[in-house]
Write an enzyme that holds these catalytic residues in place. Sequence first.
Site, PDB file in Angstrom:
ATOM      1  N   MET A  20      45.333  51.794  49.035  1.00 26.85           N
ATOM      2  CA  MET A  20      45.160  52.558  47.802  1.00 26.85           C
ATOM      3  C   MET A  20      45.281  51.628  46.603  1.00 26.85           C
ATOM      4  O   MET A  20      46.110  50.724  46.592  1.00 26.85           O
ATOM      5  CB  MET A  20      46.190  53.661  47.728  1.00 26.85           C
ATOM      6  N   SER A  21      44.430  51.864  45.619  1.00 25.49           N
ATOM      7  CA  SER A  21      44.411  51.019  44.426  1.00 25.49           C
ATOM      8  C   SER A  21      43.781  51.823  43.300  1.00 25.49           C
ATOM      9  O   SER A  21      42.858  52.608  43.531  1.00 25.49           O
ATOM     10  CB  SER A  21      43.554  49.779  44.700  1.00 25.49           C
ATOM     11  N   VAL A  31      50.462  51.619  51.106  1.00 21.04           N
ATOM     12  CA  VAL A  31      49.986  52.953  51.476  1.00 21.04           C
ATOM     13  C   VAL A  31      48.456  52.897  51.517  1.00 21.04           C
ATOM     14  O   VAL A  31      47.822  52.351  50.603  1.00 21.04           O
ATOM     15  CB  VAL A  31      50.476  54.015  50.470  1.00 21.04           C
ATOM     16  N   GLY A  57      49.546  52.362  35.704  1.00 20.90           N
ATOM     17  CA  GLY A  57      49.025  53.728  35.606  1.00 20.90           C
ATOM     18  C   GLY A  57      47.862  54.004  36.536  1.00 20.90           C
ATOM     19  O   GLY A  57      47.626  53.266  37.490  1.00 20.90           O
ATOM     20  N   HIS A  65      51.451  54.525  44.345  1.00 22.10           N
ATOM     21  CA  HIS A  65      52.452  54.625  43.265  1.00 22.10           C
ATOM     22  C   HIS A  65      53.451  55.751  43.558  1.00 22.10           C
ATOM     23  O   HIS A  65      54.652  55.583  43.408  1.00 22.10           O
ATOM     24  CB  HIS A  65      51.777  54.970  41.932  1.00 22.10           C
ATOM     25  N   GLN A  94      52.380  38.997  44.083  1.00 17.93           N
ATOM     26  CA  GLN A  94      53.122  39.467  42.906  1.00 17.93           C
ATOM     27  C   GLN A  94      54.607  39.595  43.239  1.00 17.93           C
ATOM     28  O   GLN A  94      55.472  39.234  42.433  1.00 17.93           O
ATOM     29  CB  GLN A  94      52.551  40.813  42.459  1.00 17.93           C
ATOM     30  N   HIS A 124      48.104  56.804  42.085  1.00 20.43           N
ATOM     31  CA  HIS A 124      47.598  57.275  43.374  1.00 20.43           C
ATOM     32  C   HIS A 124      48.800  57.384  44.301  1.00 20.43           C
ATOM     33  O   HIS A 124      49.943  57.116  43.877  1.00 20.43           O
ATOM     34  CB  HIS A 124      46.530  56.317  43.911  1.00 20.43           C
ATOM     35  N   ASP A 125      48.536  57.706  45.568  1.00 20.37           N
ATOM     36  CA  ASP A 125      49.653  57.930  46.485  1.00 20.37           C
ATOM     37  C   ASP A 125      50.500  56.684  46.732  1.00 20.37           C
ATOM     38  O   ASP A 125      51.649  56.799  47.149  1.00 20.37           O
ATOM     39  CB  ASP A 125      49.146  58.486  47.826  1.00 20.37           C
TER      40      ASP A 125
HETATM   41  P1  AMP Z   1      49.752  48.733  39.661  1.00 23.87           P
HETATM   42  O1  AMP Z   1      49.732  49.956  38.824  1.00 23.87           O
HETATM   43  O2  AMP Z   1      48.493  48.506  40.425  1.00 23.87           O
HETATM   44  O3  AMP Z   1      50.212  47.507  38.892  1.00 23.87           O
HETATM   45  O4  AMP Z   1      50.856  48.980  40.771  1.00 23.87           O
HETATM   46  C1  AMP Z   1      52.178  49.330  40.436  1.00 23.87           C
HETATM   47  C2  AMP Z   1      53.049  49.111  41.636  1.00 23.87           C
HETATM   48  O5  AMP Z   1      52.595  49.932  42.703  1.00 23.87           O
HETATM   49  C3  AMP Z   1      52.978  47.649  42.115  1.00 23.87           C
HETATM   50  O6  AMP Z   1      54.252  47.235  42.542  1.00 23.87           O
HETATM   51  C4  AMP Z   1      52.026  47.740  43.269  1.00 23.87           C
HETATM   52  O7  AMP Z   1      52.222  46.744  44.254  1.00 23.87           O
HETATM   53  C5  AMP Z   1      52.341  49.118  43.829  1.00 23.87           C
HETATM   54  N1  AMP Z   1      51.202  49.603  44.596  1.00 23.87           N
HETATM   55  C6  AMP Z   1      49.912  49.663  44.201  1.00 23.87           C
HETATM   56  N2  AMP Z   1      49.128  50.114  45.199  1.00 23.87           N
HETATM   57  C7  AMP Z   1      49.944  50.335  46.255  1.00 23.87           C
HETATM   58  C8  AMP Z   1      49.730  50.789  47.593  1.00 23.87           C
HETATM   59  N3  AMP Z   1      48.517  51.116  48.047  1.00 23.87           N
HETATM   60  N4  AMP Z   1      50.799  50.886  48.393  1.00 23.87           N
HETATM   61  C9  AMP Z   1      52.037  50.551  47.954  1.00 23.87           C
HETATM   62  N5  AMP Z   1      52.297  50.123  46.710  1.00 23.87           N
HETATM   63  C10 AMP Z   1      51.269  50.010  45.871  1.00 23.87           C
END
Ligand code: AMP
Length: 271
Positions: A158-159, A150, A5, A11, A127, A8-9
């Site tokens: 993005m995070s 991204v 959750g 996701h 991961q 961001h862009d």
């Molecule tokens: P998270 O919510 O951080 O667990 O991310 C969910 C999914 O989105 C995971 O597969 C992440 O690798 C991917 N994700 C998170 N940040 C980015 C990003 N900046 N660019 C591409 N994919 C992302």
Amino acid sequence: MPTMGAFHDGHLSLMRTARSECDVVLVSLFVNPTQFGPDEDYHRYPRDESEDASLASDIAIDFLFAPSNEEMYPPGFACVIDPGPAGQGLCGAHRPGHFTGVATVVARLLGIVAPDVTYFGLKDFQQVAVVRRVVADLAIPVEIRALSTVREPDGLAMSSRNRLLEPEARERAAALFAGLRGAVERYAEGERSPARLTAVVRSIVGEAGLDLEYVDVRDAETLGSYTPERSAVLAIAARVDGTRLIDNVVLVPSGNVVPGRVSRPWAGGTA
Ligand code: AMP
């Protein structure tokens, strides 16, 4: 598409790709407690479920699956998956148990949803390696789509954790990718020594006052030892004012590819 959750862009870009490639798209939203260590930011992790629901519905995803801890881990739940060497170096060395938590929750989500395809981001490079291992070893019938990182206009990946940064820390956080980019430039000039490539990153990250956790060059496929003839991943984790951020680039011997779509001349290019 598993997520924690605070969309961001990054996701949203994965969701858009899934939307364009699949008949039915399900996004899961679960801040998985078992992948956080006792001193990590589980309680501080950004959460905004109603905003997430609205963003996901703008992309017309079919289902947002937001289970409770009790639904994911009902009484009697006991199995855990140790993904082996894929989860041991890099982040695994600094976050004991993290990839066991990831492997277990992803296997359970895949079991519940039984998708044909599952989407992950290469920002979390290790991961993806862990999930590939789990899917192969447990013979889970799913195709894994791993998509590019991204980035913000200054290159920062993005995070969800970027939300935790104060403006000054946010500015300094750009040094993570600036460091990787510096090493990419040296790699493109022919540098193949992991020590010298990581030294470039250390110096740029150090100048910005970030607290480096690790920077390492590993084989991009196995995450084992680096050999110059094969593609490698240059991965970094650092703390910016206490917030832990990660990033990586893939180094390809025949021409370097920086993952990530950004609105800059060097974006996503081949050096
Ligand atoms: P998270 O919510 O951080 O667990 O991310 C969910 C999914 O989105 C995971 O597969 C992440 O690798 C991917 N994700 C998170 N940040 C980015 C990003 N900046 N660019 C591409 N994919 C992302």
